[in-house]
Design an enzyme around this catalytic site. Sequence first.
Site, PDB file in Angstrom:
ATOM      1  N   ASN A  86       0.768  -1.143   0.081  1.00  0.00           N
ATOM      2  CA  ASN A  86      -0.105  -0.071   0.133  1.00  0.00           C
ATOM      3  C   ASN A  86       0.916   1.220  -0.032  1.00  0.00           C
ATOM      4  OD1 ASN A  86      -2.416  -1.696   0.287  1.00  0.00           O
ATOM      5  ND2 ASN A  86      -2.181  -1.670   2.416  1.00  0.00           N
ATOM      6  N   VAL A  95       1.476   2.253   8.218  1.00  0.00           N
ATOM      7  CA  VAL A  95       2.902   2.502   8.667  1.00  0.00           C
ATOM      8  C   VAL A  95       3.784   3.044   7.649  1.00  0.00           C
ATOM      9  CG1 VAL A  95       4.608   1.004   9.789  1.00  0.00           C
ATOM     10  CG2 VAL A  95       2.144   0.550  10.354  1.00  0.00           C
ATOM     11  N   HIS A  99       6.387  -2.070   3.142  1.00  0.00           N
ATOM     12  CA  HIS A  99       6.286  -3.470   3.639  1.00  0.00           C
ATOM     13  C   HIS A  99       5.309  -4.100   2.656  1.00  0.00           C
ATOM     14  CE1 HIS A  99       3.185  -1.004   5.611  1.00  0.00           C
ATOM     15  NE2 HIS A  99       2.660  -1.997   5.358  1.00  0.00           N
ATOM     16  N   HIS A 101       2.706  -7.241   2.037  1.00  0.00           N
ATOM     17  CA  HIS A 101       1.680  -8.070   2.726  1.00  0.00           C
ATOM     18  C   HIS A 101       1.840  -9.305   1.782  1.00  0.00           C
ATOM     19  CE1 HIS A 101      -0.631  -4.922   5.040  1.00  0.00           C
ATOM     20  NE2 HIS A 101      -0.054  -4.271   4.321  1.00  0.00           N
TER      21      HIS A 101
HETATM   22  P1  AMP Z   1      -0.426  -0.878   5.759  1.00  0.00           P
HETATM   23  O1  AMP Z   1      -1.872  -0.618   6.108  1.00  0.00           O
HETATM   24  O2  AMP Z   1      -0.210  -1.479   4.421  1.00  0.00           O
HETATM   25  O3  AMP Z   1       0.605   0.109   6.390  1.00  0.00           O
HETATM   26  O4  AMP Z   1      -0.168  -2.058   6.785  1.00  0.00           O
HETATM   27  C1  AMP Z   1       0.320  -1.860   8.291  1.00  0.00           C
HETATM   28  C2  AMP Z   1       0.184  -3.420   8.892  1.00  0.00           C
HETATM   29  O5  AMP Z   1       0.838  -3.255   9.918  1.00  0.00           O
HETATM   30  C3  AMP Z   1      -1.407  -3.353   9.019  1.00  0.00           C
HETATM   31  O6  AMP Z   1      -1.792  -4.938   8.310  1.00  0.00           O
HETATM   32  C4  AMP Z   1      -1.466  -3.821  10.566  1.00  0.00           C
HETATM   33  O7  AMP Z   1      -2.406  -4.717  10.993  1.00  0.00           O
HETATM   34  C5  AMP Z   1       0.019  -4.387  10.923  1.00  0.00           C
HETATM   35  N1  AMP Z   1       0.453  -3.748  12.151  1.00  0.00           N
HETATM   36  C6  AMP Z   1       0.522  -2.783  12.965  1.00  0.00           C
HETATM   37  N2  AMP Z   1       0.872  -3.072  13.935  1.00  0.00           N
HETATM   38  C7  AMP Z   1       1.639  -4.311  14.129  1.00  0.00           C
HETATM   39  C8  AMP Z   1       2.336  -5.026  15.026  1.00  0.00           C
HETATM   40  N3  AMP Z   1       2.686  -4.268  16.454  1.00  0.00           N
HETATM   41  N4  AMP Z   1       2.791  -6.161  14.785  1.00  0.00           N
HETATM   42  C9  AMP Z   1       2.478  -6.560  13.454  1.00  0.00           C
HETATM   43  N5  AMP Z   1       1.817  -6.187  12.806  1.00  0.00           N
HETATM   44  C10 AMP Z   1       1.408  -4.848  12.856  1.00  0.00           C
END
Ligand code: AMP
Length: 113
Positions: A86, A95, A99, A101
């Site tokens: 994303n 975040v 990354h 997914h």
């Molecule tokens: P995005 O929305 O593409 O930025 O993805 C961020 C992802 O990080 C989401 O799917 C969240 O569920 C995941 N996430 C947030 N905090 C944590 C954490 N502490 N450990 C593992 N995954 C997390």
Amino acid sequence: MTTLFTKIINREIPADIVYEDDDVLAFNDINPQAPVHILIIPKKPIATLNDLTEEDLALVGRLHLTAANIAKQQGFAEEGYRVLMNCNEHGGQTVYHIHLHLMGGRQFTWPAG
Ligand code: AMP
């Protein structure tokens, strides 16, 4: 800017880590959207896809190779899976440390869900 993924890399907050090497870390998503939902991140903090440079090309390739290797190791590579990244608000990025997914274990549809 430091994100929680840097804290996971530095073991300042816990994560369920499934793979690690010098450049890449992979861990289970805390809010899984599929039976398997793994985040694959570079240790280098790159905020968004928009911030990639030529020097990051091999690193991004390594993220994808890691996704395929995990899918093979966990036994769902042949069935198939979804890999996505994303970018920014409209992409749903929350975040700001790039990354992939890696999601598997169910049927996905396109373009939604
Ligand atoms: P995005 O929305 O593409 O930025 O993805 C961020 C992802 O990080 C989401 O799917 C969240 O569920 C995941 N996430 C947030 N905090 C944590 C954490 N502490 N450990 C593992 N995954 C997390």
